[in-house]
Design a protein around this motif. Structure first.
Motif, short mmCIF file in Angstrom:
data_model
loop_
_atom_site.label_atom_id
_atom_site.label_comp_id
_atom_site.label_asym_id
_atom_site.label_seq_id
_atom_site.Cartn_x
_atom_site.Cartn_y
_atom_site.Cartn_z
N PHE A 330 13.51 -63.52 55.14
CA PHE A 330 13.19 -62.23 54.43
C PHE A 330 12.36 -62.56 53.23
O PHE A 330 11.23 -61.76 52.79
CB PHE A 330 14.25 -61.56 54.30
CG PHE A 330 14.93 -60.61 55.43
CD1 PHE A 330 14.24 -60.92 56.60
CD2 PHE A 330 15.64 -59.80 55.47
CE1 PHE A 330 14.87 -60.06 57.70
CE2 PHE A 330 16.31 -59.19 56.40
CZ PHE A 330 15.71 -59.06 57.53
N ARG A 333 8.71 -63.30 54.00
CA ARG A 333 7.87 -62.55 54.65
C ARG A 333 7.72 -61.30 54.63
O ARG A 333 7.00 -60.42 54.98
CB ARG A 333 8.29 -62.59 56.27
CG ARG A 333 8.12 -64.24 56.91
CD ARG A 333 8.35 -64.20 58.36
NE ARG A 333 8.30 -65.28 58.99
CZ ARG A 333 7.38 -65.71 59.77
NH1 ARG A 333 6.53 -64.81 60.21
NH2 ARG A 333 7.28 -66.80 60.46
N MET A 334 8.72 -60.74 53.44
CA MET A 334 8.75 -59.54 53.08
C MET A 334 9.02 -59.52 51.58
O MET A 334 9.30 -60.31 50.96
CB MET A 334 10.17 -58.91 53.76
CG MET A 334 10.13 -58.77 55.24
SD MET A 334 11.68 -58.36 55.88
CE MET A 334 11.92 -56.69 55.50
N PRO A 336 11.91 -57.89 50.21
CA PRO A 336 13.19 -57.19 50.60
C PRO A 336 14.00 -56.47 49.64
O PRO A 336 14.16 -56.98 48.46
CB PRO A 336 13.92 -58.27 51.47
CG PRO A 336 13.57 -59.51 50.56
CD PRO A 336 11.90 -59.37 49.97
N HIS A 367 9.70 -49.38 56.29
CA HIS A 367 9.86 -50.17 57.40
C HIS A 367 11.45 -50.83 56.72
O HIS A 367 11.61 -51.53 55.85
CB HIS A 367 9.17 -51.47 57.21
CG HIS A 367 9.27 -52.56 58.21
ND1 HIS A 367 9.35 -53.84 57.99
CD2 HIS A 367 10.03 -52.25 59.61
CE1 HIS A 367 9.82 -54.45 59.20
NE2 HIS A 367 10.32 -53.45 60.10
N ASP A 384 11.75 -53.09 53.35
CA ASP A 384 10.65 -53.82 52.87
C ASP A 384 9.81 -52.96 52.10
O ASP A 384 9.34 -52.08 52.38
CB ASP A 384 9.57 -54.37 54.00
CG ASP A 384 8.62 -55.21 53.66
OD1 ASP A 384 8.43 -55.55 52.25
OD2 ASP A 384 7.86 -55.61 54.61
N SER A 387 6.43 -51.56 52.40
CA SER A 387 6.08 -50.46 53.09
C SER A 387 6.26 -49.13 52.58
O SER A 387 6.12 -47.91 53.00
CB SER A 387 6.97 -50.34 54.37
OG SER A 387 8.24 -49.95 54.03
#
Length: 468
Positions: A330, A333-334, A336, A367, A384, A387
Motif C-alpha cells: 500500500f 503503490r497508493m 493510503p 478508490h 487511496d 483518487s
C-alpha cells in the motif's frame, strides 16, 4: 544551566554517557513511527540496559517534570510513539533477549525489547509456538506489542496480545518497579494490575519484562480460498467450519475491490478464482482436511460458497496468502488513508455498504478497498488519497468513517491503538463517564503527566489531517 541540561547531566550519571544521545547523533528512526506523522528530533534519546536504569531515568524525569516517550520497534500505525522536540525518548531496544522457557508451564519470559520474530523462533525451537503474528514481526518489539495490545491474523484462534500475557514487570512514572510476573493461568489475587498496562500505549507505565503463554505446535494446516455470494455467507461458513473442524488459524475476508487489487499486483500470475465474485475468504485450518472438505461440500450445497480452491502445496498456499498480504505494498503503490475498526460481526457487511455509499456520495470516483479478519470483528478500510480532490479531505473522511462506526456500536481502533491519530475520535466508542475514569487512572499512575503525553486521551496537539 537550564532545566533540560541539568536533567541530562543527571541521566548521564545514572545511565552512562553512552546511554544518553542528543542532537544529530539521534537516528531519524526515532523521529516517527510507520505513519511518518509529525516527525521530530527529540531532546534526547535514552538507551537503558536494565530495569534499574529505566527506573532511575523515570525517577529523574518525574522530579524534573520532563516528558518521556517510550519507544519499541517504531512499527506503530497510530502515532503512539511519536515524540515532540521537547520530549525525551526512552527506547527499550537494549533490554533484549529470552530469559527463560518453561516447558512445564508453557511460558516464555522475555525482555521488552525482544523482537516478536525472536520470540516466535525461540518458541519453535522449544517445541511450541508463540501465536501472536504480525507483518512487522522482524522489527516490532514485544513491549510495543503489549503496550498496543496488538492483534494480527491469528486472533480468531488465540486472542489478542492481552490473552497471551500472564505477567509483566512495569516501571511507573515515579520510578517504582511493579513485579507482576506470573506463570499461572489461574491467579485471582485481587486487582489484575497488569491489565492496566496492556493497551495503555506507555501512558501509565513502561513494560520492561513479560511472561507470555505458549501454545502447542499445530499439525499440518490446510489453506482454502472461497468465493462467496454475500457477507451473510461469510459468517455462516465460519460457524459451519467451527462446528465441524474447529476454529481456524486464520479467516480473512476480502471484498471484490481488494481481491482484484491484490491479484493485479501479483504480476502475470493467473488469478486463482474469477475476479467477479462479491467476496472472497482465505482460511487456514489445522483441523482434519477430510472434515474441511466435507464442510466445504455442505457449504456449496447451501449456496454459501460459489467456487473454491484448496492449496495442494505450501507454495500454492503462499501464493494465495500473497493476495491478502498486498497491504504491505500500500505505501508504495497508493497514498493510503488506513482505517482499523471493529464492529459486531453481524453488522460488518452493513457497515461496508453504508460506508461505501457515503464515500461515493461525498467523493464520486474515490478508490477504497475493504478487507479484514472478520472472525474477530476486525475490518480494515483503505482509501487511496490520489483518487480524492486535492488536498485530500482527510479529516472529513475520518469523521465520516468513525461516525458510521459509532452508529453501529463499534470501536474506532481494533488492533492499532489510539496514539495521536485517533484521540479526537475516541468519543465515538467510549462514553464521557468512561473517558473521565480513564483520565482518573492516568492521574493516579502518572500525576505529573510525564509518560507519553498527548496520547490516547488527547492532551497534546490535535491532529489536523495529513495524508499518511
Amino acid at each position: 544551566m537550564n532545566d533540560l541540561q541539568h536533567t541530562l547531566e543527571q541521566l548521564c550519571q545514572a545511565l552512562g554517557d553512552d546511554a544518553v544521545i542528543t542532537g544529530a547523533d539521534i537516528s531519524q528512526r526515532h523521529y516517527s513511527d510507520w505513519t511518518g506523522h509529525a516527525p521530530a528530533c527529540p531532546a534526547a534519546l535514552l538507551l537503558p540496559r536494565t530495569t534499574a536504569q529505566v527506573a532511575s531515568a523515570l525517577r529523574i524525569c518525574n522530579v524534573a517534570g520532563q516528558a518521556v516517550v517510550p519507544q519499541g520497534g517504531m512499527t506503530g500505525l497510530a502515532g503512539g510513539a511519536v515524540p515532540r522536540a521537547s520530549d525525551i525518548v526512552l527506547s527499550l531496544e537494549r533490554l533484549r533477549g529470552i530469559e527463560e522457557i518453561d516447558p512445564a508451564a508453557a511460558t516464555i519470559s522475555v525482555w521488552a525489547g525482544t523482537t516478536l520474530e525472536e520470540i516466535q523462533q525461540a518458541a519453535l525451537n522449544a517445541g511450541f509456538v508463540f501465536p501472536l503474528d504480525l507483518g512487522a514481526r522482524g522489527s516490532c518489539q514485544i513491549g510495543g506489542n503489549i503496550a498496543t495490545n496488538a492483534g494480527g491474523n491469528a486472533v480468531i484462534r488465540y486472542g489478542m496480545t492481552r490473552d497471551l500475557v500472564l505477567g509483566l514487570e512495569v516501571v511507573l512514572a515515579d520510578g517504582r518497579v511493579l513485579d507482576l510476573r506470573n506463570k499461572m493461568i489461574k491467579n485471582n489475587c485481587g486487582y489484575d494490575l497488569k491489565q492496566c498496562f496492556i493497551g495503555s500505549e506507555g501512558t501509565l507505565g513502561i513494560v520492561t519484562r513479560a511472561v507470555l503463554r505458549l501454545a502447542p505446535q499445530p499439525g499440518p494446516t490446510s489453506t482454502l480460498l472461497c468465493a462467496l455470494p454475500n457477507y451473510a455467507s461469510a459468517v455462516s461458513l465460519l460457524r459451519r467450519i467451527q462446528r465441524s473442524v474447529g476454529t481456524p488459524q486464520a479467516y480473512e475476508l476480502m471484498w471484490q475491490d481488494f481481491f482484484r487489487l491484490g491479484v493485479s499486483w501479483l504480476g502475470n500470475a493467473a488469478p486463482p478464482l474469477s475476479l467477479d465474485y462479491p467476496l472472497y475468504v482465505l482460511l487456514e485450518s489445522a483441523g482434519s482436511q477430510e472434515q474441511l472438505e466435507a464442510s466445504l461440500e455442505e457449504a456449496f450445497g447451501a449456496g454459501e460458497v460459489l467456487d473454491a480452491v484448496l492449496a495442494s502445496s505450501q507454495s500454492q498456499a503462499r501464493g494465495l496468502w500473497k493476495i491478502r498480504e498486498a497491504t504491505g505494498e500500500f505505501p508504495t503503490r497508493m497514498t493510503p488513508l488506513n482505517f482499523d475498526v471493529s464492529l459486531p460481526i453481524g453488522l460488518i457487511g452493513d457497515f461496508v455498504e453504508r460506508c461505501r455509499a457515503r464515500l461515493d456520495e461525498r467523493w464520486p470516483g474515490n478508490h477504497s478497498v475493504y478487507f479484514g479478519h472478520i472472525g474477530d470483528s476486525n475490518l480494515h478500510l483503505t482509501v487511496d488519497c490520489v483518487s480524492l480532490p486535492q488536498p485530500a479531505p482527510i479529516l472529513d473522511i475520518e469523521n465520516l468513517v468513525y461516525s458510521a462506526v459509532g452508529e453501529l456500536g463499534g470501536s474506532v481502533s481494533a488492533e492499532h491503538g489510539i496514539g495521536l491519530l485517533k484521540c479526537e475520535f475516541l468519543h465515538h466508542s467510549v462514553g464521557p463517564e468512561a473517558l473521565a475514569v480513564m483520565r482518573q487512572l492516568k492521574d493516579c499512575f502518572d500525576p505529573n503527566g510525564i509518560l507519553n503525553p498527548g496520547k490516547i486521551l488527547g492532551r497534546g496537539p490535535v491532529y489536523t489531517g495529513v495524508a499518511r
